[in-house]
Design a protein around this motif. Structure first.
Motif, PDB file in Angstrom:
ATOM      1  N   ASP A  57       3.947   0.802  -6.461  1.00 26.71           N
ATOM      2  CA  ASP A  57       4.175  -0.246  -7.151  1.00 26.71           C
ATOM      3  C   ASP A  57       3.096  -1.386  -7.429  1.00 26.71           C
ATOM      4  O   ASP A  57       3.376  -2.377  -7.009  1.00 26.71           O
ATOM      5  N   LEU A  58       2.073  -0.810  -8.287  1.00 29.30           N
ATOM      6  CA  LEU A  58       1.090  -1.604  -8.595  1.00 29.30           C
ATOM      7  C   LEU A  58       1.669  -3.012  -9.597  1.00 29.30           C
ATOM      8  O   LEU A  58       0.632  -3.916  -9.826  1.00 29.30           O
ATOM      9  N   THR A  59       2.614  -2.616 -10.240  1.00 34.32           N
ATOM     10  CA  THR A  59       3.156  -3.836 -11.040  1.00 34.32           C
ATOM     11  C   THR A  59       3.670  -5.045 -10.361  1.00 34.32           C
ATOM     12  O   THR A  59       3.700  -5.942 -11.097  1.00 34.32           O
ATOM     13  N   ASP A  60       3.620  -5.098  -9.113  1.00 29.72           N
ATOM     14  CA  ASP A  60       3.980  -6.167  -8.009  1.00 29.72           C
ATOM     15  C   ASP A  60       2.942  -6.274  -6.960  1.00 29.72           C
ATOM     16  O   ASP A  60       3.466  -5.616  -6.124  1.00 29.72           O
ATOM     17  N   PRO A  61       1.819  -6.624  -7.242  1.00 31.87           N
ATOM     18  CA  PRO A  61       0.770  -6.579  -6.119  1.00 31.87           C
ATOM     19  C   PRO A  61       1.132  -7.105  -4.984  1.00 31.87           C
ATOM     20  O   PRO A  61       0.830  -6.643  -3.764  1.00 31.87           O
ATOM     21  N   GLU A  62       2.033  -8.345  -4.845  1.00 32.75           N
ATOM     22  CA  GLU A  62       2.431  -8.832  -3.843  1.00 32.75           C
ATOM     23  C   GLU A  62       3.073  -8.086  -2.688  1.00 32.75           C
ATOM     24  O   GLU A  62       3.335  -7.996  -1.585  1.00 32.75           O
ATOM     25  N   HIS A  63       3.907  -7.197  -3.543  1.00 32.01           N
ATOM     26  CA  HIS A  63       4.955  -6.296  -2.667  1.00 32.01           C
ATOM     27  C   HIS A  63       4.616  -4.781  -2.741  1.00 32.01           C
ATOM     28  O   HIS A  63       5.447  -4.058  -2.327  1.00 32.01           O
ATOM     29  N   ALA A  64       3.372  -4.398  -3.212  1.00 27.68           N
ATOM     30  CA  ALA A  64       2.919  -3.239  -3.387  1.00 27.68           C
ATOM     31  C   ALA A  64       2.464  -2.530  -1.808  1.00 27.68           C
ATOM     32  O   ALA A  64       1.753  -3.348  -1.046  1.00 27.68           O
ATOM     33  N   PHE A  65       3.067  -1.492  -1.498  1.00 28.80           N
ATOM     34  CA  PHE A  65       2.737  -0.921  -0.295  1.00 28.80           C
ATOM     35  C   PHE A  65       1.422  -0.014  -0.238  1.00 28.80           C
ATOM     36  O   PHE A  65       1.280   0.768  -1.161  1.00 28.80           O
ATOM     37  N   ILE A  66       0.571  -0.400   0.929  1.00 28.53           N
ATOM     38  CA  ILE A  66      -0.814   0.180   0.479  1.00 28.53           C
ATOM     39  C   ILE A  66      -0.996   1.175   1.769  1.00 28.53           C
ATOM     40  O   ILE A  66      -0.544   0.917   3.022  1.00 28.53           O
ATOM     41  N   PHE A  67      -1.622   2.219   1.811  1.00 30.35           N
ATOM     42  CA  PHE A  67      -1.919   2.999   2.707  1.00 30.35           C
ATOM     43  C   PHE A  67      -3.646   3.182   2.630  1.00 30.35           C
ATOM     44  O   PHE A  67      -3.811   3.871   1.566  1.00 30.35           O
ATOM     45  N   ASN A  74      -7.205   3.287   9.880  1.00 31.92           N
ATOM     46  CA  ASN A  74      -6.353   3.027   8.659  1.00 31.92           C
ATOM     47  C   ASN A  74      -5.700   1.653   8.518  1.00 31.92           C
ATOM     48  O   ASN A  74      -5.718   0.955   9.663  1.00 31.92           O
ATOM     49  N   PHE A  75      -5.491   1.227   7.364  1.00 30.27           N
ATOM     50  CA  PHE A  75      -4.773   0.201   7.066  1.00 30.27           C
ATOM     51  C   PHE A  75      -3.433   0.492   6.543  1.00 30.27           C
ATOM     52  O   PHE A  75      -3.444   1.307   5.417  1.00 30.27           O
ATOM     53  N   THR A  76      -2.331   0.077   6.977  1.00 26.91           N
ATOM     54  CA  THR A  76      -1.042   0.300   6.256  1.00 26.91           C
ATOM     55  C   THR A  76      -0.168  -1.085   6.074  1.00 26.91           C
ATOM     56  O   THR A  76      -0.200  -1.892   7.157  1.00 26.91           O
ATOM     57  N   GLY A  77       0.422  -1.221   5.025  1.00 33.64           N
ATOM     58  CA  GLY A  77       1.280  -2.388   4.767  1.00 33.64           C
ATOM     59  C   GLY A  77       0.936  -3.079   3.483  1.00 33.64           C
ATOM     60  O   GLY A  77       0.555  -2.419   2.422  1.00 33.64           O
ATOM     61  N   PHE A  78       1.124  -4.404   3.657  1.00 35.61           N
ATOM     62  CA  PHE A  78       1.214  -5.122   2.195  1.00 35.61           C
ATOM     63  C   PHE A  78      -0.177  -6.163   2.397  1.00 35.61           C
ATOM     64  O   PHE A  78      -0.633  -6.439   3.469  1.00 35.61           O
ATOM     65  N   LEU A  79      -0.350  -6.935   1.192  1.00 31.31           N
ATOM     66  CA  LEU A  79      -1.660  -7.578   1.214  1.00 31.31           C
ATOM     67  C   LEU A  79      -1.439  -8.770   2.279  1.00 31.31           C
ATOM     68  O   LEU A  79      -2.334  -9.238   2.945  1.00 31.31           O
ATOM     69  N   SER A  80      -0.035  -9.177   2.559  1.00 35.52           N
ATOM     70  CA  SER A  80       0.075 -10.333   3.249  1.00 35.52           C
ATOM     71  C   SER A  80       0.522  -9.935   4.599  1.00 35.52           C
ATOM     72  O   SER A  80       0.881 -10.981   5.312  1.00 35.52           O
ATOM     73  N   SER A  93      -1.305  -5.665  14.168  1.00 36.29           N
ATOM     74  CA  SER A  93      -0.937  -6.433  12.836  1.00 36.29           C
ATOM     75  C   SER A  93      -1.414  -7.683  12.295  1.00 36.29           C
ATOM     76  O   SER A  93      -1.829  -8.317  13.178  1.00 36.29           O
ATOM     77  N   PHE A  94      -1.800  -7.853  11.273  1.00 37.67           N
ATOM     78  CA  PHE A  94      -2.322  -9.005  10.620  1.00 37.67           C
ATOM     79  C   PHE A  94      -1.686  -9.578   9.526  1.00 37.67           C
ATOM     80  O   PHE A  94      -1.237  -9.066   8.680  1.00 37.67           O
ATOM     81  N   SER A  95      -1.200 -11.140   9.706  1.00 34.22           N
ATOM     82  CA  SER A  95      -0.562 -11.518   8.526  1.00 34.22           C
ATOM     83  C   SER A  95      -1.169 -13.124   8.345  1.00 34.22           C
ATOM     84  O   SER A  95      -0.795 -13.984   9.079  1.00 34.22           O
ATOM     85  N   PRO A  96      -1.785 -13.068   7.317  1.00 33.54           N
ATOM     86  CA  PRO A  96      -2.036 -14.458   6.729  1.00 33.54           C
ATOM     87  C   PRO A  96      -1.074 -15.504   6.625  1.00 33.54           C
ATOM     88  O   PRO A  96      -0.064 -15.276   5.712  1.00 33.54           O
TER      89      PRO A  96
END
Length: 302
Positions: A69-79, A123-129, A149-152
């Motif tokens: 879901d690149l259309t919603d970067p804030e909620h895009a899940f990244i691996f 690896n990094f897994t999760g969301f930008l936030s 886990s990191f959460s700004p």
């Protein structure tokens, strides 16, 4: 599903001066990045395979990624799977920032240059936030293995939680305390880090297998407490051949008048072996102490 992308890029060089003609925000940058790999998919699901990037003299990255879901970067899940990441802070320090930036070059804390070439595999897994970093980091400071886990929470504060393991990590060099040496630690950490203040506020629980202080390697220390700036509150036990004891309470060196409120059962301390008493061939100490006072000298203890 959106447009389908299928890019197979052979070894190429991306010049940010050229990019700035199409992306004005990059104007002023002169970074050149070597790049190759395969990127394919659509905005709902994008993948990257056999990606290779490099810049500067020694900074390189080999990785693969998957993004939903690149259309919603804030909620895009990244691996992001980092097969091999090598970074030299000298390369980062030479990156010319855009003309719109307040700084001409990135600000790097001077002691970080002592880290040498930093390598990371994991690896990094999760969301930008909110993401989890799992892997092993190596530098001249030593080795760190993380499952954190990191959460700004804001621009200055980073919330951290999870498992941390170090092997002969040169903690003294990292926190700039000359008498403190390498530490081997295995445990849990939950708290936050304030970047501007360079301050850690965290609950730490785990085993310090060894820590070097003033040329003596202390063994078998169990730690369970809260570390906040120059404050410790909690419990630690040590079962070293030259030091056995238990501490419960609080030490706060932050205020103008430091606070001490603790119980200390010191079963054994060989002060000569610990390099505390350098006068006598043998110097042993044991004590059962309860303390509750403030002050930083004989004159103002209360």
């Amino acid at each position: 599903t959106g447009s389908v992308i299928d890019l197979k890029i052979k070894e190429s060089t991306i010049d940010f001066q050229d990019l700035s003609r199409f992306i004005p925000a990059l104007k002023g940058m002169d970074l050149q990045v070597d790049f190759s790999g395969h990127i394919y998919g659509n905005p709902d699901h994008m993948k990257g395979k056999e990606l290779s990037l490099g810049f500067g003299d020694r900074s390189r990255m080999a990785c693969e990624f998957s993004v939903n879901d690149l259309t919603d970067p804030e909620h895009a899940f990244i691996f992001l799977d980092l097969k091999d990441l090598s970074v030299d802070f000298k390369d980062i320090a030479r990156i010319r920032l855009p003309d719109s930036s307040h700084e001409k070059y990135p600000r790097i804390l001077p002691f970080l240059f002592n880290a040498g070439l930093i390598s990371y595999q994991g690896n990094f897994t999760g969301f930008l936030s909110d993401f989890v970093a799992y892997g092993t980091l190596r530098s001249s400071f030593g080795r760190l293995t993380t499952d954190l886990s990191f959460s700004p929470s804001d621009q200055n504060t980073l919330t951290i939680g999870g498992h941390l393991k170090t092997v002969n990590f040169k903690l003294g060099n990292f926190v700039r305390i000359p008498d403190l040496g390498a530490i081997t630690f295995n445990g849990q950490i939950d708290g936050s880090y304030r970047k501007k203040q360079e301050a850690l506020n965290a609950a730490v629980k785990g085993l310090v297998d060894s820590v070097l202080y003033r040329s003596y390697s202390y063994k078998n220390l169990v730690l369970d407490g809260l570390i906040q700036d120059e404050k410790f509150e909690g419990n630690f036990k040590i079962d070293d051949q030259n030091l056995k004891g238990n501490f419960t309470g609080k030490v706060d060196l932050n205020p103008a008048m430091p606070l001490f409120d603790f119980e200390l059962l010191l079963e054994k301390a060989n002060l000569t072996a610990l390099h505390i008493d350098k006068t006598h061939r043998k110097s042993d100490l044991s004590v059962d102490l309860k303390a509750n006072f403030t002050g930083n000298s004989i004159d103002n203890i209360n």
